[in-house]
Design a protein around this motif. Structure first.
Motif, PDB file in Angstrom:
ATOM      1  N   ASP A 206       0.804  -1.216   0.000  1.00 22.10           N
ATOM      2  CA  ASP A 206       0.000   0.000   0.000  1.00 22.10           C
ATOM      3  C   ASP A 206       0.841   1.271   0.000  1.00 22.10           C
ATOM      4  N   ALA A 207       2.154   1.146  -0.227  1.00 21.21           N
ATOM      5  CA  ALA A 207       3.019   2.319  -0.250  1.00 21.21           C
ATOM      6  C   ALA A 207       2.853   3.077  -1.567  1.00 21.21           C
ATOM      7  N   ALA A 208       3.159   4.361  -1.533  1.00 25.19           N
ATOM      8  CA  ALA A 208       3.069   5.184  -2.741  1.00 25.19           C
ATOM      9  C   ALA A 208       4.071   4.703  -3.777  1.00 25.19           C
ATOM     10  N   ARG A 209       3.680   4.766  -5.043  1.00 24.20           N
ATOM     11  CA  ARG A 209       4.594   4.443  -6.131  1.00 24.20           C
ATOM     12  C   ARG A 209       5.436   5.678  -6.437  1.00 24.20           C
ATOM     13  N   ARG A 210       6.655   5.461  -6.885  1.00 23.69           N
ATOM     14  CA  ARG A 210       7.585   6.560  -7.155  1.00 23.69           C
ATOM     15  C   ARG A 210       7.922   6.607  -8.639  1.00 23.69           C
ATOM     16  N   LEU A 211       7.706   7.757  -9.254  1.00 27.10           N
ATOM     17  CA  LEU A 211       8.033   7.913 -10.664  1.00 27.10           C
ATOM     18  C   LEU A 211       9.546   7.908 -10.840  1.00 27.10           C
ATOM     19  N   SER A 212       9.994   7.322 -11.950  1.00 21.27           N
ATOM     20  CA  SER A 212      11.420   7.276 -12.250  1.00 21.27           C
ATOM     21  C   SER A 212      11.863   8.609 -12.850  1.00 21.27           C
ATOM     22  N   SER A 213      13.180   8.812 -12.910  1.00 17.10           N
ATOM     23  CA  SER A 213      13.711  10.016 -13.548  1.00 17.10           C
ATOM     24  C   SER A 213      13.274  10.087 -15.009  1.00 17.10           C
ATOM     25  N   ARG A 214      13.200   8.930 -15.674  1.00 17.47           N
ATOM     26  CA  ARG A 214      12.755   8.931 -17.076  1.00 17.47           C
ATOM     27  C   ARG A 214      11.315   9.409 -17.187  1.00 17.47           C
ATOM     28  N   GLU A 215      10.446   8.928 -16.318  1.00 14.08           N
ATOM     29  CA  GLU A 215       9.046   9.335 -16.382  1.00 14.08           C
ATOM     30  C   GLU A 215       8.877  10.811 -16.033  1.00 14.08           C
ATOM     31  N   ILE A 216       9.630  11.278 -15.049  1.00 16.03           N
ATOM     32  CA  ILE A 216       9.554  12.686 -14.667  1.00 16.03           C
ATOM     33  C   ILE A 216      10.104  13.567 -15.781  1.00 16.03           C
ATOM     34  N   GLY A 217      11.262  13.209 -16.311  1.00 19.43           N
ATOM     35  CA  GLY A 217      11.873  14.004 -17.376  1.00 19.43           C
ATOM     36  C   GLY A 217      11.016  14.053 -18.621  1.00 19.43           C
ATOM     37  N   THR A 218      10.404  12.929 -18.971  1.00 25.85           N
ATOM     38  CA  THR A 218       9.525  12.887 -20.140  1.00 25.85           C
ATOM     39  C   THR A 218       8.293  13.740 -19.908  1.00 25.85           C
ATOM     40  N   ALA A 219       7.695  13.637 -18.713  1.00 25.90           N
ATOM     41  CA  ALA A 219       6.510  14.441 -18.408  1.00 25.90           C
ATOM     42  C   ALA A 219       6.827  15.929 -18.450  1.00 25.90           C
ATOM     43  N   LEU A 220       7.965  16.337 -17.893  1.00 25.06           N
ATOM     44  CA  LEU A 220       8.348  17.747 -17.919  1.00 25.06           C
ATOM     45  C   LEU A 220       8.550  18.238 -19.348  1.00 25.06           C
TER      46      LEU A 220
END
Length: 333
Positions: A206-220
């Motif tokens: 039930d812990a929060a999922r953490r976005l990867s640097s790739r997912e964050i960089g792509t979203a930005l």
């Protein structure tokens, strides 16, 4: 203390995640799904943390596809992507971004353009592509494909793409045509057409999922530029350099200074104010005799120039951007 951390289910627009038999969000009363509950009122059933929703896979919009291809291929293409359905004026609603009829456009419009590039200037795709051959194909898989898919390829993926090229070259007996089809295979892959925000699981279920640097960089990159990560962002992604908030803020500040940011944000303002495709809109010429197609096109372009100019100022305020005295004048406006 109050209840904090709820990030979904308030507006009714997003899936709040799974619920129990009574319709209440599942999850503990504290420390799960990215929020934290306090004592007193914060520990009541009504203040339990809610799920942030399902992992996201989102097809690139038609404009994002066009801008991505220009960034990858270094030129504008004669490709007419189907217009995405607008929801509340915007084209980015995830559930409306289906693949059809874009899949047909890949073959009817994009493949001929790729043939032209391979035939005329394959070195624009890779410096080692003096001619379309197996060496060029390997270079495209090692370099072009990783830029298109916005991440390094696994060895199995590279082997699969090179096997596709070899089979196409054997069947077609034409290295140039096989190279064009290899490019199409890369660009018709879900790894190019879709972007994900799935994250990695936490230590407990039930812990929060953490976005990867790739997912964050792509979203930005898509949010601020409407196109794939540039070389600087790819370097940050490769070094896993978007783990801290300060790193993310620094990249946002950098992206906001790029020329692509102003033109992409101008498109957002067009959708926000519905000042887009004016030439296709029907205005009563008896009331607005000036509203010819050419006049409306010029009014739209003047609006875009105004927004781009304002966004180019590092300290432009929101009030400046929406001030009614700063936009296009005349009877039409």
């Amino acid at each position: 203390s109050g209840c904090t951390g709820s990030i979904a289910g308030d507006s009714g627009d997003d899936d709040p995640g799974e619920t129990d038999a009574d319709g209440d969000p599942q999850g503990g009363s504290s420390g799960s799904r990215g929020g934290s509950g306090g004592g007193g009122a914060g520990s009541s059933a009504s203040c339990r943390d809610e799920s942030p929703g399902l992992p996201t896979f989102r097809r690139l919009t038609s404009e994002e596809l066009a801008r991505s291809l220009k960034a990858l291929l270094g030129r504008d293409l004669t490709v007419t992507w189907p217009q995405d359905e607008l929801v509340s004026g915007y084209a980015s609603a995830r559930d409306n971004l289906v693949l059809e009829p874009h899949a047909r456009t890949l073959y009817t419009d994009l493949l001929p353009e790729l043939r032209k590039i391979v035939g005329a200037s394959p070195t624009s795709l890779s410096s080692t592509c003096a001619t379309a051959d197996a060496r060029c194909a390997t270079s495209l898989v090692d370099g072009f494909a990783s830029r298109a898919w916005r991440r390094p390829l696994s060895q199995d993926e590279k082997t699969s793409l090179l096997g596709f090229y070899d089979a196409a070259n054997k069947e077609l007996a034409d290295p140039k045509e096989a190279t064009a089809n290899l490019l199409l295979a890369i660009l018709s892959s879900p790894h190019f057409l879709y972007r994900s925000e799935v994250g990695t699981a936490g230590a407990t279920a039930d812990a929060a999922r953490r976005l990867s640097s790739r997912e964050i960089g792509t979203a930005l990159s898509f949010f601020f530029l409407g196109q794939p990560p540039d070389a600087t962002m790819l370097g940050k992604i490769a070094a896993n350099g978007l783990e801290r908030e300060s790193d993310i803020v620094a990249e946002i500040d950098r992206l906001r200074t790029t020329p692509a940011h102003a033109t992409w944000m101008a498109r957002f303002f067009q959708q926000w104010t519905h000042v887009h495709d004016l030439a296709k809109k029907d205005h009563a010429l008896t009331k607005f005799p000036e509203a010819t197609a050419a006049y409306k096109e010029e009014a739209e372009q003047a609006f875009i120039r105004q927004i781009v100019d304002l966004l180019g100022k590092p300290n432009a305020t929101f009030e400046e951007l929406v001030s009614g005295t700063r936009f296009v004048g005349g009877p039409l406006t």
